[in-house]
Design a protein around this motif. Structure first.
Motif, PDB file in Angstrom:
ATOM      1  N   GLY A 192      52.267 -43.745  -7.353  1.00 37.22           N
ATOM      2  CA  GLY A 192      52.784 -43.417  -6.019  1.00 37.22           C
ATOM      3  C   GLY A 192      51.747 -43.075  -4.965  1.00 37.22           C
ATOM      4  N   PRO A 242      57.072 -56.932  -2.804  1.00 36.57           N
ATOM      5  CA  PRO A 242      55.966 -55.959  -2.917  1.00 36.57           C
ATOM      6  C   PRO A 242      56.248 -54.873  -3.953  1.00 36.57           C
ATOM      7  N   PHE A 243      57.526 -54.622  -4.270  1.00 33.51           N
ATOM      8  CA  PHE A 243      57.866 -53.603  -5.259  1.00 33.51           C
ATOM      9  C   PHE A 243      58.325 -54.221  -6.579  1.00 33.51           C
ATOM     10  N   GLY A 244      58.071 -55.516  -6.767  1.00 28.82           N
ATOM     11  CA  GLY A 244      58.509 -56.184  -7.989  1.00 28.82           C
ATOM     12  C   GLY A 244      59.987 -56.506  -7.904  1.00 28.82           C
ATOM     13  N   SER A 245      60.612 -56.679  -9.073  1.00 20.96           N
ATOM     14  CA  SER A 245      62.035 -57.019  -9.088  1.00 20.96           C
ATOM     15  C   SER A 245      62.589 -56.818 -10.487  1.00 20.96           C
ATOM     16  N   ARG A 272      53.371 -58.323 -17.004  1.00 19.74           N
ATOM     17  CA  ARG A 272      54.503 -58.299 -17.952  1.00 19.74           C
ATOM     18  C   ARG A 272      54.062 -59.020 -19.224  1.00 19.74           C
ATOM     19  N   CYS A 311      60.151 -51.191  -8.953  1.00 16.80           N
ATOM     20  CA  CYS A 311      59.601 -49.862  -8.662  1.00 16.80           C
ATOM     21  C   CYS A 311      60.731 -48.877  -8.340  1.00 16.80           C
ATOM     22  N   PRO A 312      60.770 -47.710  -8.987  1.00 18.66           N
ATOM     23  CA  PRO A 312      61.807 -46.737  -8.660  1.00 18.66           C
ATOM     24  C   PRO A 312      61.436 -45.847  -7.464  1.00 18.66           C
ATOM     25  N   ARG A 367      62.182 -53.990 -14.103  1.00 20.35           N
ATOM     26  CA  ARG A 367      60.950 -53.222 -13.905  1.00 20.35           C
ATOM     27  C   ARG A 367      60.693 -52.866 -12.445  1.00 20.35           C
ATOM     28  N   ARG A 387      55.615 -54.779 -21.200  1.00 22.61           N
ATOM     29  CA  ARG A 387      54.280 -54.655 -20.598  1.00 22.61           C
ATOM     30  C   ARG A 387      53.234 -54.835 -21.690  1.00 22.61           C
ATOM     31  N   LYS A 391      63.093 -44.023 -17.415  1.00 18.57           N
ATOM     32  CA  LYS A 391      63.225 -44.590 -16.073  1.00 18.57           C
ATOM     33  C   LYS A 391      64.484 -44.075 -15.375  1.00 18.57           C
ATOM     34  N   TRP A 396      61.986 -46.345 -22.811  1.00 16.27           N
ATOM     35  CA  TRP A 396      61.698 -46.687 -21.406  1.00 16.27           C
ATOM     36  C   TRP A 396      62.953 -46.487 -20.548  1.00 16.27           C
ATOM     37  N   THR A 454      49.235 -46.342  -3.620  1.00 14.98           N
ATOM     38  CA  THR A 454      50.105 -47.374  -3.030  1.00 14.98           C
ATOM     39  C   THR A 454      50.609 -46.933  -1.647  1.00 14.98           C
TER      40      THR A 454
HETATM   41  C1  HEM Z   1      54.178 -48.635  -1.063  1.00  9.50           C
HETATM   42  C2  HEM Z   1      54.360 -47.988  -2.198  1.00  9.50           C
HETATM   43  C3  HEM Z   1      54.601 -48.627  -3.539  1.00  9.50           C
HETATM   44  C4  HEM Z   1      54.488 -49.939  -3.936  1.00  9.50           C
HETATM   45  C5  HEM Z   1      54.098 -51.147  -3.091  1.00  9.50           C
HETATM   46  C6  HEM Z   1      54.853 -49.987  -5.341  1.00  9.50           C
HETATM   47  C7  HEM Z   1      54.867 -51.150  -6.108  1.00  9.50           C
HETATM   48  C8  HEM Z   1      55.230 -51.197  -7.444  1.00  9.50           C
HETATM   49  C9  HEM Z   1      55.226 -52.403  -8.245  1.00  9.50           C
HETATM   50  C10 HEM Z   1      54.824 -53.794  -7.746  1.00  9.50           C
HETATM   51  C11 HEM Z   1      55.647 -52.082  -9.491  1.00  9.50           C
HETATM   52  C12 HEM Z   1      55.833 -53.048 -10.673  1.00  9.50           C
HETATM   53  C13 HEM Z   1      57.170 -53.729 -10.548  1.00  9.50           C
HETATM   54  C14 HEM Z   1      57.409 -54.860 -11.523  1.00  9.50           C
HETATM   55  O1  HEM Z   1      56.786 -54.946 -12.591  1.00  9.50           O
HETATM   56  O2  HEM Z   1      58.290 -55.699 -11.218  1.00  9.50           O
HETATM   57  C15 HEM Z   1      55.899 -50.654  -9.495  1.00  9.50           C
HETATM   58  C16 HEM Z   1      56.336 -49.948 -10.589  1.00  9.50           C
HETATM   59  C17 HEM Z   1      56.496 -48.582 -10.599  1.00  9.50           C
HETATM   60  N1  HEM Z   1      56.398 -47.722  -9.510  1.00  9.50           N
HETATM   61 FE1  HEM Z   1      55.898 -48.241  -7.626  1.00  9.50          FE
HETATM   62  N2  HEM Z   1      55.180 -48.731  -5.763  1.00  9.50           N
HETATM   63  C18 HEM Z   1      55.049 -47.861  -4.698  1.00  9.50           C
HETATM   64  C19 HEM Z   1      55.303 -46.506  -4.699  1.00  9.50           C
HETATM   65  C20 HEM Z   1      55.741 -45.789  -5.771  1.00  9.50           C
HETATM   66  C21 HEM Z   1      56.041 -44.376  -5.756  1.00  9.50           C
HETATM   67  C22 HEM Z   1      55.942 -43.485  -4.506  1.00  9.50           C
HETATM   68  C23 HEM Z   1      56.408 -44.036  -7.018  1.00  9.50           C
HETATM   69  C24 HEM Z   1      56.835 -42.691  -7.557  1.00  9.50           C
HETATM   70  C25 HEM Z   1      56.908 -41.588  -6.863  1.00  9.50           C
HETATM   71  C26 HEM Z   1      56.358 -45.228  -7.843  1.00  9.50           C
HETATM   72  C27 HEM Z   1      56.662 -45.288  -9.191  1.00  9.50           C
HETATM   73  C28 HEM Z   1      56.653 -46.447  -9.958  1.00  9.50           C
HETATM   74  C29 HEM Z   1      56.941 -46.478 -11.383  1.00  9.50           C
HETATM   75  C30 HEM Z   1      57.286 -45.275 -12.256  1.00  9.50           C
HETATM   76  C31 HEM Z   1      56.856 -47.821 -11.776  1.00  9.50           C
HETATM   77  C32 HEM Z   1      57.079 -48.399 -13.170  1.00  9.50           C
HETATM   78  C33 HEM Z   1      58.479 -48.996 -13.278  1.00  9.50           C
HETATM   79  C34 HEM Z   1      58.712 -49.681 -14.615  1.00  9.50           C
HETATM   80  O3  HEM Z   1      57.770 -50.127 -15.257  1.00  9.50           O
HETATM   81  O4  HEM Z   1      59.883 -49.750 -15.026  1.00  9.50           O
HETATM   82  N3  HEM Z   1      55.946 -46.275  -7.050  1.00  9.50           N
HETATM   83  N4  HEM Z   1      55.649 -50.154  -8.240  1.00  9.50           N
END
Ligand code: HEM
Length: 507
Positions: free
Chosen positions: A305, A436-439, A375, A444-445, A442, A104, A133, A129, A308
């Motif tokens: 969280g 929508p949550f990436g792939s 990224r 999204c957990p 990285r 990042r 994670k 990281w 979103t």
């Molecule tokens: C509709 C709900 C959500 C959406 C659309 C979303 C989407 C995303 C996206 C697009 C990323 C980046 C992925 C990438 O770089 O490929 C991400 C990363 C992350 N999300 Fe979510 N997220 C959501 C909810 C949440 C919730 C509820 C949590 C925790 C309770 C969370 C925790 C994280 C964390 C910790 C990362 C960083 C992961 C990393 O960098 O390794 N997200 N999310």
């Protein structure tokens, strides 16, 4: 030394420096011209392509990609930015070369607020990281842990619905966006910290503090892109504001940690802070976790969280209300499974295929992070025959990919949940036309955590009430209801005012 000799030495020095700079420039040009770079829109001195961005960068970048193709090299100031706008290239970035693209970039805001990126979301790829994670995925956001908080979700959804019921009699419109934000805030605070920290419940306005922090993290980092503009941070007082907000938030979280330590054995509930303190005590997986790491994990849960999840609910309700045929189909499905019960349970929601299709369609058209999270490439790579240099930042335009007519068909921009009914698409980023949550590494957990709340909330709101919105006097309904706010997470611009009435099936 004579004055003449001194002049000669100074001139020689100057000439050497100039020759060196000139040579450097020529060498740089030679190496750049040997490289096959992706198409780039023309850029201006100093600012690069920044003038081509609007307040909604995902939209301006898609427009540019229509001219320059799905892989473009832009410059924000001096920083090279690779923009990916097709599923095919997203696959190359997040699957074929995922490891090289797993870093990042750092901004000043991340430096100050996230302690130099010691959290999970902004942390550089590496052992720290990985540990943070996996701790988050295994201990906080696992299926079992998410399920264990079902009662909190139910209590908060019921409380929200009771308030909505009371509002019916007043015949005034209700601000549904605000109700959804409060409910999401309450659920996440209770799960993470054991109790609510909403405006209604607490003198500490947690939601406002969080919003300010999100604004600062999402503010366009001009000073990071154009070194000469770093002073803008100071003039606008941004440095000070970031330090202040970060300090207040950290002090608040430290207070929450201390409360948990003091309560110790007496505590009856178990939340994320309890779990993190337990991991710290037991040195689970041999990982030494200190208090500042715990605070940063907590901060990530809120930053990543809260908005979103809330904004997905807000867009979903707006879309359903504006598409009565979808609302009716969903109500019918819910009533089949809930058998006219007042509260639809999470177990019943499990079987609702159309509900899941509606949510997918909402996340397709309105991914809360339309450009995902940036990224940074850690070593040189060749992509579709183009040379991409280490250090290049990468934006993946998920919003544009989700509306690409070559993969989604000519009606890609329309809201049609049925398109997901016969598709095996899931949220894990395996099919790159829906991310929508990436792939990849990285990813999204928090997918399970977010989905658990979104599904059961929507099912209950749709089951219990019928909904109406006002028709806009100027007839600009689409512009109004679909308007996007600015910021890293794209929320609806205007709050959703609604007129709920009790659905006959639950009377
Ligand atoms: C509709 C709900 C959500 C959406 C659309 C979303 C989407 C995303 C996206 C697009 C990323 C980046 C992925 C990438 O770089 O490929 C991400 C990363 C992350 N999300 Fe979510 N997220 C959501 C909810 C949440 C919730 C509820 C949590 C925790 C309770 C969370 C925790 C994280 C964390 C910790 C990362 C960083 C992961 C990393 O960098 O390794 N997200 N999310």
């Amino acid at each position: 030394m004579s004055q003449e000799m001194e002049m000669i030495s100074i001139s020689l020095c100057f000439a050497t420096i100039l020759a060196f700079l000139f040579l450097k420039q020529i060498l740089k040009r030679a190496t750049t011209s040997n490289r096959n770079l992706p198409p780039s829109p023309r850029r201006l001195p100093v600012i690069g392509n920044l003038h081509q961005l609007s307040l909604h960068p995902h939209r301006s970048l898609r427009n540019l990609s229509h001219r320059y193709g799905p892989l473009m090299l832009l410059h924000f100031g001096r920083v090279p930015i690779l923009v990916v706008s097709s599923a095919d290239i997203a696959h190359d970035v997040m699957k074929t070369h995922d490891l090289k693209f797993a870093n990042r970039p750092k901004t000043k805001a991340v430096d100050i607020i996230m302690n130099g990126g010691r959290d999970i979301g902004f942390s550089s790829y590496g052992e720290y990281w990985r540990q943070m994670k996996s701790l988050c995925s295994i201990h906080l956001l696992s299926k079992k842990m998410v399920r264990s908080f079902e009662n909190i979700r139910e209590e908060e959804i019921v409380a929200m619905m009771e308030k909505l019921e009371k509002a019916i009699s007043s015949s005034l419109p209700v601000n549904l966006s605000e109700s959804l934000l409060n409910m999401t805030n309450n659920v996440i605070c209770r799960i993470a910290m054991g109790r609510k920290y909403s405006l209604e419940e607490n003198p500490m306005d947690f939601a406002t503090l969080l919003r300010t922090m999100m604004e600062l993290l999402g503010a366009f980092p001009f000073g990071d892109y154009i070194r000469g503009l770093a002073w803008i941070y100071k003039i606008r007082g941004l440095d000070r504001k970031m330090e202040e907000v970060s300090r207040t938030f950290m002090e608040f979280l430290e207070g929450v940690l201390q409360e948990h330590v003091d309560e110790g054995e007496k505590k009856e509930t178990f939340d994320f802070v309890d779990m993190l303190l337990q991991i710290q005590r037991d040195k689970t997986n041999g990982f030494e976790l200190d208090r500042s790491d715990i605070r940063l994990i907590m901060l990530d849960i809120f930053v990543a969280g809260m908005i979103t999840t809330y904004t997905t609910l807000d867009w979903a309700m707006m879309r359903l209300i504006r598409h009565p045929e979808c609302m009716k189909k969903l109500q019918d499905e819910i009533q089949t499974y809930s058998r006219h019960k007042l509260y639809v349970s999470e177990e019943q929601v499990e079987s609702m295929k159309y509900l899941k299709a509606v949510i997918k369609e909402v996340l397709r058209l309105h991914p809360p992070g339309p450009l995902l999270v940036p990224r940074q490439l850690s070593e040189d790579v060749k992509l579709k025959g183009y040379d991409i240099a280490a250090g290049t930042q990468v934006l993946i335009n998920a919003w544009a990919i989700h509306q690409d007519t070559t993969t989604w068909g000519p009606d890609a921009e329309e809201f049609k949940p049925d398109r997901h009914l016969d598709q095996p698409l899931d949220f894990s980023g395996q099919d790159f036309k829906f991310i929508p949550f990436g792939s990849g590494r990285r990813l999204c957990p928090g997918i399970g955590f977010a989905m658990a709340l979104i599904e059961v909330t929507l099912a209950n709101l749709v089951n219990r009430f019928n909904w109406k919105v006002e028709t806009r006097p100027l007839g600009d309904d689409d512009q109004y209801y679909l308007a996007e706010a600015t910021g890293i997470e794209v929320c609806r611009k205007f709050p959703l005012f609604v007129f709920p009435s009790l659905a006959s099936s639950t009377l």
